[in-house]
Design an enzyme around this catalytic site. Structure first.
Site, PDB file in Angstrom:
ATOM      1  N   ARG A  27      11.860  23.604 -16.782  1.00  0.00           N
ATOM      2  CA  ARG A  27      11.133  22.731 -17.914  1.00  0.00           C
ATOM      3  C   ARG A  27      11.936  21.571 -18.287  1.00  0.00           C
ATOM      4  O   ARG A  27      12.186  21.452 -19.304  1.00  0.00           O
ATOM      5  CB  ARG A  27      10.858  23.920 -19.055  1.00  0.00           C
ATOM      6  CG  ARG A  27       9.753  24.941 -18.758  1.00  0.00           C
ATOM      7  CD  ARG A  27       8.348  24.157 -18.957  1.00  0.00           C
ATOM      8  NE  ARG A  27       7.245  25.442 -18.969  1.00  0.00           N
ATOM      9  CZ  ARG A  27       6.842  25.623 -20.169  1.00  0.00           C
ATOM     10  NH1 ARG A  27       7.158  25.364 -21.505  1.00  0.00           N
ATOM     11  NH2 ARG A  27       6.037  26.597 -20.095  1.00  0.00           N
ATOM     12  N   ARG A  31       9.392  18.585 -24.409  1.00  0.00           N
ATOM     13  CA  ARG A  31       9.681  18.250 -25.683  1.00  0.00           C
ATOM     14  C   ARG A  31      10.723  18.239 -26.416  1.00  0.00           C
ATOM     15  O   ARG A  31      11.198  17.728 -27.753  1.00  0.00           O
ATOM     16  CB  ARG A  31       8.696  19.099 -26.563  1.00  0.00           C
ATOM     17  CG  ARG A  31       7.291  18.718 -26.593  1.00  0.00           C
ATOM     18  CD  ARG A  31       6.331  19.640 -27.284  1.00  0.00           C
ATOM     19  NE  ARG A  31       6.426  21.054 -26.917  1.00  0.00           N
ATOM     20  CZ  ARG A  31       5.704  21.982 -26.874  1.00  0.00           C
ATOM     21  NH1 ARG A  31       4.594  22.042 -27.814  1.00  0.00           N
ATOM     22  NH2 ARG A  31       5.838  23.215 -26.343  1.00  0.00           N
ATOM     23  N   ARG A  40       3.784  11.580 -24.370  1.00  0.00           N
ATOM     24  CA  ARG A  40       2.968  12.483 -24.580  1.00  0.00           C
ATOM     25  C   ARG A  40       1.798  12.060 -25.548  1.00  0.00           C
ATOM     26  O   ARG A  40       0.493  12.174 -25.540  1.00  0.00           O
ATOM     27  CB  ARG A  40       3.477  13.844 -25.012  1.00  0.00           C
ATOM     28  CG  ARG A  40       2.750  14.895 -25.832  1.00  0.00           C
ATOM     29  CD  ARG A  40       2.143  15.789 -24.686  1.00  0.00           C
ATOM     30  NE  ARG A  40       2.180  17.078 -25.488  1.00  0.00           N
ATOM     31  CZ  ARG A  40       1.131  17.125 -26.859  1.00  0.00           C
ATOM     32  NH1 ARG A  40       0.756  16.190 -27.175  1.00  0.00           N
ATOM     33  NH2 ARG A  40       1.136  18.502 -27.195  1.00  0.00           N
ATOM     34  N   ASP A  77       1.085  22.004 -14.887  1.00  0.00           N
ATOM     35  CA  ASP A  77       1.154  23.295 -15.640  1.00  0.00           C
ATOM     36  C   ASP A  77       0.768  24.380 -14.379  1.00  0.00           C
ATOM     37  O   ASP A  77      -0.046  23.997 -13.707  1.00  0.00           O
ATOM     38  CB  ASP A  77       0.443  23.307 -17.090  1.00  0.00           C
ATOM     39  CG  ASP A  77       1.058  24.806 -17.805  1.00  0.00           C
ATOM     40  OD1 ASP A  77       2.120  24.572 -18.594  1.00  0.00           O
ATOM     41  OD2 ASP A  77       0.174  25.281 -17.684  1.00  0.00           O
ATOM     42  N   TYR A 154      -2.922  35.075 -18.463  1.00  0.00           N
ATOM     43  CA  TYR A 154      -3.862  34.037 -19.211  1.00  0.00           C
ATOM     44  C   TYR A 154      -5.110  34.251 -19.047  1.00  0.00           C
ATOM     45  O   TYR A 154      -6.013  33.881 -20.323  1.00  0.00           O
ATOM     46  CB  TYR A 154      -3.057  32.714 -18.597  1.00  0.00           C
ATOM     47  CG  TYR A 154      -1.622  32.562 -19.274  1.00  0.00           C
ATOM     48  CD1 TYR A 154      -1.218  32.266 -20.577  1.00  0.00           C
ATOM     49  CD2 TYR A 154      -0.629  32.711 -18.408  1.00  0.00           C
ATOM     50  CE1 TYR A 154      -0.211  31.941 -20.947  1.00  0.00           C
ATOM     51  CE2 TYR A 154       0.748  32.799 -18.828  1.00  0.00           C
ATOM     52  CZ  TYR A 154       0.934  32.253 -20.166  1.00  0.00           C
ATOM     53  OH  TYR A 154       2.221  32.215 -20.468  1.00  0.00           O
TER      54      TYR A 154
HETATM   55  O1  CP3 Z   1       9.605  22.468 -15.437  1.00  0.00           O
HETATM   56  C1  CP3 Z   1       9.084  21.364 -15.551  1.00  0.00           C
HETATM   57  O2  CP3 Z   1       9.652  20.303 -16.138  1.00  0.00           O
HETATM   58  C2  CP3 Z   1       7.689  21.078 -15.091  1.00  0.00           C
HETATM   59  C3  CP3 Z   1       6.585  21.289 -15.818  1.00  0.00           C
HETATM   60  C4  CP3 Z   1       6.180  22.836 -16.275  1.00  0.00           C
HETATM   61  C5  CP3 Z   1       5.390  22.884 -17.295  1.00  0.00           C
HETATM   62  N1  CP3 Z   1       4.921  24.093 -17.461  1.00  0.00           N
HETATM   63  C6  CP3 Z   1       5.068  21.780 -18.476  1.00  0.00           C
HETATM   64  C7  CP3 Z   1       4.756  22.035 -19.669  1.00  0.00           C
HETATM   65  C8  CP3 Z   1       6.148  23.865 -15.544  1.00  0.00           C
HETATM   66  C9  CP3 Z   1       6.896  24.278 -14.204  1.00  0.00           C
HETATM   67  C10 CP3 Z   1       5.456  24.843 -16.442  1.00  0.00           C
HETATM   68  C11 CP3 Z   1       5.411  26.199 -16.043  1.00  0.00           C
HETATM   69  C12 CP3 Z   1       4.560  27.165 -16.973  1.00  0.00           C
HETATM   70  N2  CP3 Z   1       3.405  26.787 -17.871  1.00  0.00           N
HETATM   71  C13 CP3 Z   1       5.064  28.595 -17.043  1.00  0.00           C
HETATM   72  C14 CP3 Z   1       5.540  29.248 -16.147  1.00  0.00           C
HETATM   73  C15 CP3 Z   1       7.238  29.071 -16.495  1.00  0.00           C
HETATM   74  C16 CP3 Z   1       7.496  29.711 -17.745  1.00  0.00           C
HETATM   75  O3  CP3 Z   1       8.121  28.740 -18.633  1.00  0.00           O
HETATM   76  O4  CP3 Z   1       7.566  30.796 -17.998  1.00  0.00           O
HETATM   77  C17 CP3 Z   1       3.766  29.073 -18.184  1.00  0.00           C
HETATM   78  C18 CP3 Z   1       3.968  30.506 -18.476  1.00  0.00           C
HETATM   79  C19 CP3 Z   1       2.998  28.046 -18.537  1.00  0.00           C
HETATM   80  C20 CP3 Z   1       1.924  28.301 -19.484  1.00  0.00           C
HETATM   81  C21 CP3 Z   1       2.271  26.993 -20.473  1.00  0.00           C
HETATM   82  N3  CP3 Z   1       2.078  25.801 -20.646  1.00  0.00           N
HETATM   83  C22 CP3 Z   1       2.799  27.522 -21.928  1.00  0.00           C
HETATM   84  C23 CP3 Z   1       2.921  29.034 -22.373  1.00  0.00           C
HETATM   85  C24 CP3 Z   1       2.856  26.171 -22.590  1.00  0.00           C
HETATM   86  C25 CP3 Z   1       3.428  26.053 -23.942  1.00  0.00           C
HETATM   87  C26 CP3 Z   1       2.577  25.964 -24.965  1.00  0.00           C
HETATM   88  C27 CP3 Z   1       3.309  25.091 -26.204  1.00  0.00           C
HETATM   89  O5  CP3 Z   1       2.592  24.439 -27.130  1.00  0.00           O
HETATM   90  O6  CP3 Z   1       4.480  25.249 -26.392  1.00  0.00           O
HETATM   91  C28 CP3 Z   1       2.396  25.389 -21.747  1.00  0.00           C
HETATM   92  C29 CP3 Z   1       2.417  23.737 -22.198  1.00  0.00           C
HETATM   93  C30 CP3 Z   1       3.591  23.054 -21.145  1.00  0.00           C
HETATM   94  N4  CP3 Z   1       3.634  23.097 -19.955  1.00  0.00           N
HETATM   95  C31 CP3 Z   1       4.166  21.926 -21.967  1.00  0.00           C
HETATM   96  C32 CP3 Z   1       5.063  21.655 -20.905  1.00  0.00           C
HETATM   97  C33 CP3 Z   1       6.022  20.342 -21.169  1.00  0.00           C
HETATM   98  C34 CP3 Z   1       4.178  21.577 -23.439  1.00  0.00           C
HETATM   99  C35 CP3 Z   1       2.993  20.940 -23.788  1.00  0.00           C
HETATM  100  C36 CP3 Z   1       3.179  19.922 -24.982  1.00  0.00           C
HETATM  101  O7  CP3 Z   1       3.745  18.776 -24.385  1.00  0.00           O
HETATM  102  O8  CP3 Z   1       2.595  20.122 -25.958  1.00  0.00           O
END
Ligand code: CP3
Length: 354
Positions: A27, A31, A40, A77, A154
């Site tokens: 990640r 943010r 964003r 994602d 999910y």
């Molecule tokens: O690693 C990186 O920088 C690449 C991008 C990446 C994202 N998500 C961006 C993201 C990767 C590799 C993921 C994987 C992901 N997404 C996983 C597996 C890894 C882990 O962390 O366990 C999972 C379970 C998800 C599902 C998901 N997507 C969740 C639980 C969330 C968070 C929701 C929140 O509001 O906090 C996301 C959204 C997400 N994916 C964000 C980012 C940067 C945040 C969204 C935003 O900008 O508001």
């Protein structure tokens, strides 16, 4: 395609000699970076950011401008795949991901679309192509997908979950429906990752964030079996270059031997397992990625460096280690602390590669 200027990350995954231990952060785009929040905002919402190749490229590169990272990871994602299968992904502010049409029955599974990676998911491939072009061979680009089990959590729970009661109810009362779903997901993930490889990613990683909530037998049956099928279905070389595969099961430390049996190149470790014992168990067969507690980035620079030193020493001499956090970076971590972490890995690791 251009030769890589820095291939430490790929070499370490293949257990080839390196000058310093490579490092990246799960990640790493997100943010905790003010410049991410600005882009964003410009995109409007998270999925619009993922769908815009230029903006997705921009946020992929942002952490590389700040930190001396040895790899870039595609900005996207894991939930893009279930979205493309027809479930209707949306994000509610502060509540995480949600699906408009979660899976409830066999009919829902039968109705799932098998997405065309250059159709419904073409925006991801366009992002990969744009990022590869803009990276100009500086560092390798990592592609990824969720594991079938993690995606299914999910899709069945309808969003994030703590107890996973809906999917476990299905697993233990109607397992054939869940297996049908996991099978479809495995095929979709194979197509999706192979398309990412053709589009330009130089290594792939499977995120099995929720495999660790299963019993050992059920982990084998509902998660690992399908990851093994994916590993077997991936292009392992492309244009003459090896494409290393990393499997990351959070809380999967007790299953390292079985994970290595899939034939993957590397195993991602969370922070609940000691690096030295992981290396003793499977280090002759696979590379290891990890494994600092992401919360350590709240500590002082000195404490962060000490922790890096401890983990490097725990892995010891020689190649086969990719330094990383044991899970994603927290969103309120000061970016300066991430820099301390990355620099410490490079400064303190040269002595292990003499
Ligand atoms: O690693 C990186 O920088 C690449 C991008 C990446 C994202 N998500 C961006 C993201 C990767 C590799 C993921 C994987 C992901 N997404 C996983 C597996 C890894 C882990 O962390 O366990 C999972 C379970 C998800 C599902 C998901 N997507 C969740 C639980 C969330 C968070 C929701 C929140 O509001 O906090 C996301 C959204 C997400 N994916 C964000 C980012 C940067 C945040 C969204 C935003 O900008 O508001």
């Amino acid at each position: 395609m251009t030769e890589l200027k820095n291939d430490r990350y790929i070499r370490a995954l293949l257990k080839q000699p390196v000058d310093k231990t490579p490092v990246w952060m799960m990640r790493q785009a997100g943010r905790y970076l003010p410049e991410y929040k600005a882009v964003r905002k410009q995109a409007g919402d998270f999925m619009s950011l993922c769908r815009n190749a230029d903006l997705a490229c921009e946020v992929t590169l942002q952490p590389l401008r700040r930190f001396d990272l040895d790899a870039a990871i595609l900005f996207s994602d894991i939930l893009t795949v279930p979205d493309a299968m027809g479930l209707g992904l949306y994000f509610e502010e502060g509540e995480g991901p949600k699906f408009a049409r979660p899976i409830r029955s066999k009919r829902d599974v039968d109705n799932l679309i098998m997405p065309d990676p250059e159709g419904e998911l073409q925006y991801v491939m366009n992002a990969v192509r744009t990022i590869r072009r803009e990276l100009k061979g500086e560092v390798p680009l990592i592609g990824f997908s969720g594991s079938p089990w993690t995606l299914a959590t999910y899709m069945i729970e309808g969003g994030s979950s703590k107890a996973f009661t809906k999917i476990k109810k299905m697993a233990f009362s109607e397992p054939q429906i869940l297996h049908a779903l996991l099978d479809k997901l495995s095929d979709s993930v194979i197509d999706y990752l192979n398309a990412q490889i053709s589009a330009g990613v130089q290594s792939v990683m499977l995120f099995d964030t929720w495999g660790g909530v299963l019993s050992p037998r059920d982990y084998q049956d509902f998660s690992l079996q399908y990851m093994a099928k994916i590993v077997a279905g991936l292009k392992r070389t492309y244009e003459g270059k090896k494409i290393p595969v990393t499997l990351f099961t959070k809380n999967g430390g007790q299953w390292l031997e079985s994970i290595a049996d899939t034939g993957c190149d590397a195993i991602g470790l969370d922070w609940t397992i000691d690096m030295a014992s992981a290396k003793a168990r499977v280090g002759s067969r696979v590379a290891l990625q990890g494994n600092m507690d992401p919360s350590m980035l709240y500590a002082s620079p000195q404490r962060i460096s000490e922790e890096v030193a401890t983990i490097l020493q725990s892995f010891g001499q020689g190649p086969g280690h990719v330094f990383n956090l044991g899970h994603g970076i927290h969103l309120d971590v000061p970016p300066e602390n991430a820099k301390v972490f990355v620099d410490a890995v490079h400064e303190l690791s040269a002595q292990y590669h003499l």
